[in-house]
Write a protein that holds these residues in place. Structure first.
Motif, short mmCIF file in Angstrom:
data_model
loop_
_atom_site.label_atom_id
_atom_site.label_comp_id
_atom_site.label_asym_id
_atom_site.label_seq_id
_atom_site.Cartn_x
_atom_site.Cartn_y
_atom_site.Cartn_z
N CYS A 1 0.83 -1.22 0.00
CA CYS A 1 0.00 0.00 0.00
C CYS A 1 0.85 1.26 0.00
O CYS A 1 0.52 2.27 0.63
CB CYS A 1 -0.96 0.00 1.19
N ASP B 1 -4.18 2.00 10.18
CA ASP B 1 -5.57 1.82 9.76
C ASP B 1 -5.90 0.34 9.83
O ASP B 1 -5.12 -0.52 9.39
CB ASP B 1 -5.78 2.33 8.34
N THR C 1 -1.91 4.14 1.37
CA THR C 1 -2.95 3.47 0.61
C THR C 1 -2.46 3.29 -0.81
O THR C 1 -1.44 3.88 -1.22
CB THR C 1 -4.26 4.29 0.58
N ALA D 1 -3.94 4.58 -3.27
CA ALA D 1 -4.09 5.92 -3.85
C ALA D 1 -2.90 6.80 -3.48
O ALA D 1 -2.39 7.57 -4.31
CB ALA D 1 -5.39 6.56 -3.38
N SER E 1 -9.47 2.39 -2.99
CA SER E 1 -8.88 3.73 -2.83
C SER E 1 -8.35 4.26 -4.15
O SER E 1 -8.50 5.45 -4.45
CB SER E 1 -7.78 3.72 -1.76
N GLU F 1 -11.36 5.23 -6.35
CA GLU F 1 -11.94 6.50 -5.91
C GLU F 1 -11.08 7.68 -6.34
O GLU F 1 -11.59 8.77 -6.61
CB GLU F 1 -12.08 6.50 -4.39
N TYR F 2 -9.78 7.47 -6.43
CA TYR F 2 -8.85 8.56 -6.70
C TYR F 2 -8.70 8.86 -8.18
O TYR F 2 -8.66 10.03 -8.59
CB TYR F 2 -7.49 8.23 -6.09
#
Length: 267
Positions: A70, A175, A192, A194, A222, A225-226
């Motif tokens: 990540c 997280d 992440t 992203a 992620s 979404e990015y």
């Protein structure tokens, strides 16, 4: 957008580049990556796996780099250009908590530390599972907390586990991502898929509209979404649907090649 504009392409591994049905990387995907690079684009694996857990058959495809764990480590042309390992004291505390919590766990770094309680729920961990693929990983099934050093971890719990011991220790610094029932991935805060993409954008001055992501599962959310150009494989988790701009075929049916050709990313 002009096909001559340099793009940065990011690929998940399992179910995207690597078939989960036959364990192979399709030749069409290898050809697509080669032609994309010949066209001047940058290509990266973007994975939750740490470096040692990336199968050789994937690493040898010919990507420009691998974004590991990540984004906890970024590898470009075979060299580690950034690496964020957990500090030694925190690793020691987590490793001790893992044993106390009586969970199944893999502490992931350059080597892998397995915690395997002697119960049926954790039988699948006893042989290292997919981590033994290609025989490149160092696996430890018996270890002392003070000797461990790693970047992230995953844990499995059952009715006899006390996973809250770990959660209470790490929640301010990591997280806690629920991957499945009683299965959790713990990643340092701020890291992440992203975030890894943003680092590549900064390194190579790539605009967001020139980034493309390819994935199939919830752990790709992620980056979906990015990025505005998000390609989902035909077999994908519905959680990606609201953020998907293009759906391609399965990995076995040349999904990567078909998508990259349709999006004018090939030579």
């Amino acid at each position: 957008m002009s096909s001559l504009t340099k793009k940065a392409l990011f690929f998940d591994i399992d179910g995207t580049i690597l078939s989960e049905k036959n364990g192979k990387v399709p030749e069409s995907a290898v050809r697509a990556i080669r032609e994309a690079r010949e066209a001047g684009h940058l290509t990266f694996i973007n994975t939750g796996r740490t470096r040692a857990c990336v199968p050789a058959k994937v690493a040898n495809v010919g990507f420009d780099g691998i974004l590991c764990g990540c984004g906890t480590e970024i590898i470009y042309h075979g060299e580690s250009v950034s690496h964020n390992g957990l500090d030694r004291d925190f690793c020691r505390d987590i490793a001790a908590a893992v044993k106390k919590a009586d969970v199944g766990a893999i502490l992931e770094g350059e080597v892998f530390y397995f915690a395997i309680p002697d119960r049926p729920a954790f039988t699948n961990l006893k042989n290292g599972g997919a981590l033994k693929e290609d025989g490149v990983m160092k696996l430890y099934f018996d270890w002392e907390p003070e000797d461990t050093f790693f970047d992230k971890l995953v844990i499995w719990a059952d009715e006899e586990s006390h996973e809250e011991i770990i959660f209470n220790l790490v929640r301010d610094r990591m997280d806690i991502i629920v991957r499945d029932k009683n299965f959790y991935e713990l990643v340092p805060k701020g890291f992440t898929k992203a975030g890894a993409i943003r680092k590549i954008q900064e390194m190579f001055d790539i605009a967001l509209e020139d980034t493309y992501v390819f994935g199939d599962s919830s752990n790709d959310l992620s980056m979906f979404e990015y990025c505005p150009n998000a390609v989902a494989m035909k077999d994908h988790d519905p959680v990606l649907d609201p953020h998907t701009s293009y759906v391609t075929d399965t990995v076995e049916n040349d999904g990567i090649w078909k998508a990259m050709k349709a999006l004018n990313l090939l030579k």
